[in-house]
Design an enzyme around this catalytic site. Structure first.
Site, PDB file in Angstrom:
ATOM      1  N   GLU A   3       0.931  -1.236  -0.078  1.00  0.00           N
ATOM      2  CA  GLU A   3      -0.506   0.072  -0.040  1.00  0.00           C
ATOM      3  C   GLU A   3       0.849   1.301  -0.200  1.00  0.00           C
ATOM      4  O   GLU A   3       1.592   1.557   0.852  1.00  0.00           O
ATOM      5  CB  GLU A   3      -0.936   0.035   0.825  1.00  0.00           C
ATOM      6  CG  GLU A   3      -1.908  -1.224   1.697  1.00  0.00           C
ATOM      7  CD  GLU A   3      -2.783  -0.791   2.590  1.00  0.00           C
ATOM      8  OE1 GLU A   3      -3.711  -2.169   2.908  1.00  0.00           O
ATOM      9  OE2 GLU A   3      -2.261   0.046   3.823  1.00  0.00           O
ATOM     10  N   CYS A  51       2.987   8.199   1.762  1.00  0.00           N
ATOM     11  CA  CYS A  51       4.083   7.853   2.300  1.00  0.00           C
ATOM     12  C   CYS A  51       4.090   5.516   1.910  1.00  0.00           C
ATOM     13  O   CYS A  51       2.895   6.237   1.025  1.00  0.00           O
ATOM     14  CB  CYS A  51       2.876   7.409   3.463  1.00  0.00           C
ATOM     15  SG  CYS A  51       2.802   5.502   4.695  1.00  0.00           S
TER      16      CYS A  51
END
Ligand code: SAH
Length: 346
Positions: free
Chosen positions: A92, A105
């Site tokens: 992710e 991120c």
């Protein structure tokens, strides 16, 4: 499987071109087309001959990942991506848009071996380490996406899936690629690596004297509490960890960030704030408070606003700078491994 271009060191690539009988400036041309102009399809590198474009496309892959799912928060400002790597491992990454910044991120591993009680990634276990090119590939993906919007990537946090210091060498190689003065040229001061607290690696990182920021996921001011939520605390306990961080701060003169997830009725009292202030005293540091983002397999919830405010006030009164972080993207399951967890359930 083709070799990932991002995993090919420049000297190796230059040698390959030389072996093909190409003039020596070609490697540089291609390197800057990829890393400065963000062209990830050799067919679109217009200043090299067509036959060479085809040869390169036949030998290297320029895409480390494909997008399996993308979800956007209700505010439209946070986008979470579920990527599939070439061997189908899943990771992710998140894009957070602010008025004057665009922060991403990124993940350092597919899954994670640390098994922190509250973390959705930890609840899944480790699949594998990412290669340097796969780590950097996430950065290039978002840089290119933002470039098309005439925007710029401004900050990178390595706080996605995985424990970055369990994949230290590949991570540092990825950092070199991102920072490369002949390539992507992204300043290390705008990168933050977050670790659960692997002490020997913090020591190694300290010795490397890089400009990258260090964040430590502390989440508790004593072993009694930290042992209950972070299994690796048994190996690398709170006091030793804080001392490793102190050494880092002293030697690099850089401020360390401590991440502290506020868990309702567990670590969020004034006594814990006092204890935290005591162990951090005298260090160039900063505490980031964030309300725990509830996950399926952990039965505690996040602290309320009042408890978080009181905790912050107590820390600041003791001279420890402290900010309250907004949980971004919680409505889209962008909190730590939740997107993949959800995908797997379907
Ligand atoms: N392994 C690294 C980086 C990945 S996790 C580390 O431990 O720092 C990034 C941050 O998210 C860590 O501070 C982690 O403790 C925190 N985190 C994980 N799950 C969370 C949750 N459910 N709520 C709030 N923070 C969480």
């Amino acid at each position: 499987m083709k070799k990932l271009f991002f995993d090919t060191p420049y000297p190796e690539f230059a040698q390959t071109l030389a072996d093909w009988g190409e003039p020596s400036y070609r490697a540089k041309q291609i390197h800057s087309s990829v890393y400065q102009h963000l062209i990830f399809d050799p067919a679109l590198i217009s200043n090299i001959p067509k036959t060479l474009r085809e040869k390169i496309a036949g030998m290297y892959a320029f895409e480390s990942q494909s997008t399996l799912r993308k979800v956007v928060s209700s505010s439209g400002l946070t986008e979470k991506y579920l990527f599939e790597l070439r061997d189908k491992a899943k990771i992710e990454a998140v894009l957070m848009r602010y008025r004057d910044r665009n922060t991403i991120c990124i993940s350092s591993q597919a899954g994670c071996a640390m098994n922190c009680a509250f973390c959705a990634t930890g609840q899944m276990g480790l699949t594998r380490n990412l290669s340097a090119g796969e780590i950097a590939g996430q950065v290039f993906y978002f840089a290119e996406l933002l470039k098309r919007e005439e925007k710029q990537l401004t900050n990178i946090v390595v706080m996605g899936m995985g424990e970055p210091f369990h994949n230290y060498e590949n991570l540092m190689q990825a950092m070199n690629l991102i920072n490369d003065p002949d390539g992507f040229r992204f300043g290390e001061r705008r990168i933050t690596i977050s670790t659960v607290g692997i002490i020997p690696m913090i020591e190694k990182f300290t010795k490397a004297k890089r400009q990258i920021n260090l964040a430590i996921s502390l989440h508790a001011p004593n072993n009694y509490l930290r042992d209950q939520i972070i299994p690796v605390n048994k190996k690398y306990p709170v006091f030793e960890l804080v001392e490793a961080a102190r050494k880092y701060a002293n030697e690099t003169k850089r401020r360390v960030s401590f991440e502290y997830a506020m868990i309702d009725g567990f670590n969020d009292g004034i006594e814990q704030a006092a204890q935290l202030a005591k162990i951090l005293r005298g260090m160039i540091c900063h505490v980031n408070l964030i309300a725990l983002n509830p996950t399926k397999k952990y039965d505690r919830g996040g602290s309320g606003r009042a408890a978080i405010n009181d905790f912050q006030l107590a820390l600041e009164k003791s001279g420890i700078p402290c900010t309250i972080r907004l949980a971004r993207g919680v409505d889209i399951g962008a909190g730590c491994g939740q997107l993949l967890a959800e995908y797997k359930e379907k």
